[in-house]
Write a protein that holds these residues in place. Structure first.
Motif, PDB file in Angstrom:
ATOM      1  N   GLN A  15       0.835  -1.207   0.000  1.00 28.91           N
ATOM      2  CA  GLN A  15       0.000   0.000   0.000  1.00 28.91           C
ATOM      3  C   GLN A  15       0.870   1.256   0.000  1.00 28.91           C
ATOM      4  N   VAL A  16       1.955   1.227   0.739  1.00 32.46           N
ATOM      5  CA  VAL A  16       2.883   2.360   0.763  1.00 32.46           C
ATOM      6  C   VAL A  16       3.535   2.500  -0.610  1.00 32.46           C
ATOM      7  N   LEU A  22       1.771   6.647  -6.898  1.00 35.37           N
ATOM      8  CA  LEU A  22       0.766   7.652  -7.254  1.00 35.37           C
ATOM      9  C   LEU A  22       1.333   9.066  -7.145  1.00 35.37           C
ATOM     10  N   ILE A  23       2.037   9.331  -6.061  1.00 37.26           N
ATOM     11  CA  ILE A  23       2.620  10.663  -5.864  1.00 37.26           C
ATOM     12  C   ILE A  23       3.675  10.946  -6.936  1.00 37.26           C
ATOM     13  N   LYS A  24       4.506   9.944  -7.238  1.00 34.50           N
ATOM     14  CA  LYS A  24       5.541  10.115  -8.269  1.00 34.50           C
ATOM     15  C   LYS A  24       4.906  10.431  -9.626  1.00 34.50           C
ATOM     16  N   GLU A  25       3.862   9.702  -9.989  1.00 33.21           N
ATOM     17  CA  GLU A  25       3.223   9.954 -11.283  1.00 33.21           C
ATOM     18  C   GLU A  25       2.545  11.321 -11.315  1.00 33.21           C
ATOM     19  N   ARG A  39      -7.401   7.936  -2.215  1.00 33.86           N
ATOM     20  CA  ARG A  39      -8.518   7.236  -1.579  1.00 33.86           C
ATOM     21  C   ARG A  39      -8.441   5.765  -1.938  1.00 33.86           C
ATOM     22  N   SER A  40      -8.912   4.939  -1.024  1.00 32.75           N
ATOM     23  CA  SER A  40      -8.965   3.508  -1.303  1.00 32.75           C
ATOM     24  C   SER A  40     -10.420   3.104  -1.514  1.00 32.75           C
ATOM     25  N   GLY A  41     -10.656   1.824  -1.648  1.00 31.69           N
ATOM     26  CA  GLY A  41     -11.985   1.322  -1.992  1.00 31.69           C
ATOM     27  C   GLY A  41     -13.104   1.764  -1.078  1.00 31.69           C
ATOM     28  N   GLN A  42     -12.851   1.890   0.216  1.00 29.88           N
ATOM     29  CA  GLN A  42     -13.920   2.267   1.129  1.00 29.88           C
ATOM     30  C   GLN A  42     -14.072   3.781   1.261  1.00 29.88           C
ATOM     31  N   ASP A  43     -13.219   4.548   0.625  1.00 28.54           N
ATOM     32  CA  ASP A  43     -13.256   6.004   0.740  1.00 28.54           C
ATOM     33  C   ASP A  43     -14.105   6.635  -0.367  1.00 28.54           C
TER      34      ASP A  43
END
Length: 116
Positions: A15-16, A22-25, A39-43
């Motif tokens: 996950q990290v 994501l931040i790099k892209e 956000r993840s699936g529950q967010d």
């Protein structure tokens, strides 16, 4: 969407890794983002207005931090076997094993660096 896919499992270091990717892209996109929202699936957003909220709170960060107590650090230092990290039903033997270890560590029965 990401150019490079990253398989991640709940509660795993993957996950990290996915978050860093994501931040790099986002940085590599060379766009002038005001915010990056991870956000993840529950967010899931359950009402409208998130974008307006961010526009009304420009130049603000929404990150909290707190001091970690020694008891919590002991639990973080446990090198859980990968098989124990998976989600199981309440009656699964590995979940019971994990719960037992967690209880022993939280009570200070096992100390880091001490052989049993």
């Amino acid at each position: 969407m990401l150019k490079q896919r990253k398989n991640s499992e709940w509660g795993d270091i993957s996950q990290v890794d996915a978050t860093l990717l994501l931040i790099k892209e986002a940085i590599d996109a060379k766009k002038d983002y005001d915010y990056i929202c991870l956000r993840s699936g529950q967010d899931l957003l359950i009402k409208n207005g998130f974008k307006d909220f961010l526009l009304n709170h420009q130049n603000q960060l929404f990150i909290q931090c707190r001091e970690i107590r020694e008891a919590e650090l002991r639990l973080m230092r446990i090198n859980w076997p990968k098989v124990v990290k998976k989600r199981f039903t309440n009656a699964h033997p590995l979940k019971l094993y994990r719960r037992m270890l967690f209880s022993l560590y939280s009570k200070g029965i096992f100390k880091m660096g001490r052989k049993i």
